[in-house]
Design an enzyme around this catalytic site. Sequence first.
Site, mmCIF file in Angstrom:
data_model
loop_
_atom_site.group_PDB
_atom_site.id
_atom_site.type_symbol
_atom_site.label_atom_id
_atom_site.label_comp_id
_atom_site.label_asym_id
_atom_site.label_seq_id
_atom_site.Cartn_x
_atom_site.Cartn_y
_atom_site.Cartn_z
ATOM 1 N NE ARG A 234 -32.591 -17.781 -15.710
ATOM 2 C CZ ARG A 234 -31.535 -17.233 -16.305
ATOM 3 N NH1 ARG A 234 -31.480 -15.932 -16.541
ATOM 4 N NH2 ARG A 234 -30.528 -17.984 -16.703
ATOM 5 C CD GLU A 263 -37.087 -14.639 -20.491
ATOM 6 O OE1 GLU A 263 -36.244 -15.203 -21.198
ATOM 7 O OE2 GLU A 263 -36.805 -14.005 -19.477
ATOM 8 C CG HIS A 281 -33.132 -13.202 -21.246
ATOM 9 N ND1 HIS A 281 -33.736 -14.276 -20.627
ATOM 10 C CD2 HIS A 281 -31.876 -13.165 -20.733
ATOM 11 C CE1 HIS A 281 -32.893 -14.833 -19.783
ATOM 12 N NE2 HIS A 281 -31.751 -14.179 -19.832
HETATM 13 P P1 NDP Z 1 -23.855 -15.810 -8.578
HETATM 14 O O1 NDP Z 1 -23.955 -17.253 -8.246
HETATM 15 O O2 NDP Z 1 -22.536 -15.150 -8.444
HETATM 16 O O3 NDP Z 1 -24.902 -14.993 -7.700
HETATM 17 C C1 NDP Z 1 -26.158 -15.502 -7.386
HETATM 18 C C2 NDP Z 1 -26.700 -14.707 -6.237
HETATM 19 O O4 NDP Z 1 -28.034 -15.179 -5.980
HETATM 20 C C3 NDP Z 1 -25.897 -14.873 -4.934
HETATM 21 O O5 NDP Z 1 -25.592 -13.603 -4.438
HETATM 22 C C4 NDP Z 1 -26.867 -15.617 -4.020
HETATM 23 O O6 NDP Z 1 -26.838 -15.185 -2.690
HETATM 24 C C5 NDP Z 1 -28.204 -15.190 -4.580
HETATM 25 N N1 NDP Z 1 -29.228 -16.132 -4.144
HETATM 26 C C6 NDP Z 1 -29.270 -17.464 -4.324
HETATM 27 N N2 NDP Z 1 -30.343 -17.984 -3.704
HETATM 28 C C7 NDP Z 1 -30.967 -16.949 -3.113
HETATM 29 C C8 NDP Z 1 -32.131 -16.831 -2.328
HETATM 30 N N3 NDP Z 1 -32.864 -17.905 -2.026
HETATM 31 N N4 NDP Z 1 -32.502 -15.608 -1.891
HETATM 32 C C9 NDP Z 1 -31.771 -14.519 -2.199
HETATM 33 N N5 NDP Z 1 -30.647 -14.561 -2.949
HETATM 34 C C10 NDP Z 1 -30.258 -15.769 -3.392
HETATM 35 O O7 NDP Z 1 -24.416 -15.688 -10.058
HETATM 36 P P2 NDP Z 1 -24.234 -14.503 -11.107
HETATM 37 O O8 NDP Z 1 -24.149 -13.214 -10.373
HETATM 38 O O9 NDP Z 1 -23.176 -14.842 -12.066
HETATM 39 O O10 NDP Z 1 -25.638 -14.609 -11.878
HETATM 40 C C11 NDP Z 1 -26.832 -14.388 -11.181
HETATM 41 C C12 NDP Z 1 -28.036 -14.686 -12.057
HETATM 42 O O11 NDP Z 1 -28.229 -13.661 -12.998
HETATM 43 C C13 NDP Z 1 -27.969 -15.951 -12.899
HETATM 44 O O12 NDP Z 1 -28.245 -17.104 -12.131
HETATM 45 C C14 NDP Z 1 -29.005 -15.685 -13.947
HETATM 46 O O13 NDP Z 1 -30.263 -16.142 -13.505
HETATM 47 C C15 NDP Z 1 -29.025 -14.173 -14.073
HETATM 48 N N6 NDP Z 1 -28.439 -13.725 -15.329
HETATM 49 C C16 NDP Z 1 -29.222 -13.042 -16.211
HETATM 50 C C17 NDP Z 1 -28.698 -12.566 -17.372
HETATM 51 C C18 NDP Z 1 -29.563 -11.818 -18.330
HETATM 52 O O14 NDP Z 1 -29.312 -11.904 -19.521
HETATM 53 N N7 NDP Z 1 -30.538 -11.081 -17.858
HETATM 54 C C19 NDP Z 1 -27.301 -12.773 -17.760
HETATM 55 C C20 NDP Z 1 -26.556 -13.503 -16.766
HETATM 56 C C21 NDP Z 1 -27.125 -13.945 -15.599
HETATM 57 P P3 NDP Z 1 -25.620 -15.471 -1.695
HETATM 58 O O15 NDP Z 1 -24.607 -14.449 -2.113
HETATM 59 O O16 NDP Z 1 -26.171 -15.208 -0.352
HETATM 60 O O17 NDP Z 1 -25.186 -16.865 -1.964
HETATM 61 C C1 DGY Z 2 -27.597 -16.315 -18.322
HETATM 62 O O1 DGY Z 2 -26.412 -16.415 -18.665
HETATM 63 O O2 DGY Z 2 -28.061 -16.892 -17.341
HETATM 64 C C2 DGY Z 2 -28.466 -15.420 -19.135
HETATM 65 O O3 DGY Z 2 -29.768 -15.460 -18.706
HETATM 66 C C3 DGY Z 2 -28.405 -15.636 -20.625
HETATM 67 O O4 DGY Z 2 -27.192 -15.268 -21.173
#
Ligand code: NDP
Ligand code: DGY
Length: 315
Positions: A234, A263, A281
């Site tokens: 993000r 954005e 994005h």
């Molecule tokens: P997950 O919930 O599987 O992973 C989230 C990760 O964030 C975990 O590893 C967690 O750490 C970490 N996290 C949470 N809080 C903190 C913190 N304070 N400091 C450091 N790390 C932290 O989610 P996904 O992998 O499915 O998705 C991750 C993110 O990717 C989404 O929330 C979204 O914002 C973004 N995204 C972007 C997309 C795009 O189009 N660019 C598409 C899809 C997702 P821990 O393992 O220690 O709990």
């Molecule tokens: C997500 O899934 O969080 C992405 O940012 C948009 O698809």
Amino acid sequence: MPNTQRTVLALSPLLPPEMAKLETRFKTVRLYNESDPEKALQAVKNDVVGIISNPATPVRRGLIEALPNLEIVTQFGVGVDNIDFEATRERGIAVTNTPDVLTDDTADIAVSLLLSLSRRICEADMFVRVGKWGTTPMPLGVTPKGKTVGIVGLGRIGKAIAKRLVAFDMRVVYHGRKQKAELAWPFYSDLEKMAADCDYLVLACSGGPDTYHIVNARVLEALGPKGYLVNVARGSVVDEEALVDALVNKRIAGAGLDVYAHEPNVPDPLKTMDNVVLLPHIGSATVETRTIMGEIVLANLESHFSGKPLITKVA
Ligand code: NDP
Ligand code: DGY
């Protein structure tokens, strides 16, 4: 009451085939098509029982309070930092998202950014198009092989990125809230320290207040003039002003960005830099993934209103 009499407010669209299905199953208000959304909302506010949102559509307290009969928010996306969970919990409103199905496509985009930066892909494409080939040497890239990549957030997407980069013979380390006992990759509880030890910093964590600006000027300074930043998480995770400053003053080598603080606005200085790759994005933006995301949204709505367990409940 049959679903066809229930009103769903779409703040953003699904792909056309899923929108068509939605319209046969629910009374659908496409708020994003309305010339006066406030007026349209006033007209249906007492009827709305479900919302379709995406990461770009805020679902804040004001909206939630304006909809007295709202039961469910179905997010078309996995990240849910646009939703006010305090407000949904107070009212017992369910929230669903679309995890897992977009993991691989988003990881592919992170890897594409890393490779594009390293091998100057966008720059090289432009080099050919403007007729520079044959007139002057194309600057060399750097190899990712043998380099260290620090992944911030080794969740579903972070792990999928790691798996891919291991195949490129990169060394993986990670930062998150806590160490994962099941993984052998080195863990850093201190992000600045990890950045200092990395050639690439790849952000794949969730957004929201807990990760707000965790990549700040100090972390970028630690990444250093040979270090690259990739962000598919993000925009809020990075202090964007500090990033622009670090790039302008060559305190980092480059950045590959899919997400931004405001954005669809992208800071103008970034648009002029050869060592920056900018995507709009598109992490989950494939026909296959967006289709299945839409199907999950529909399935959650159907399940909720037929009293069945939700498919992908967030809270
Ligand atoms: P997950 O919930 O599987 O992973 C989230 C990760 O964030 C975990 O590893 C967690 O750490 C970490 N996290 C949470 N809080 C903190 C913190 N304070 N400091 C450091 N790390 C932290 O989610 P996904 O992998 O499915 O998705 C991750 C993110 O990717 C989404 O929330 C979204 O914002 C973004 N995204 C972007 C997309 C795009 O189009 N660019 C598409 C899809 C997702 P821990 O393992 O220690 O709990
Ligand atoms: C997500 O899934 O969080 C992405 O940012 C948009 O698809």
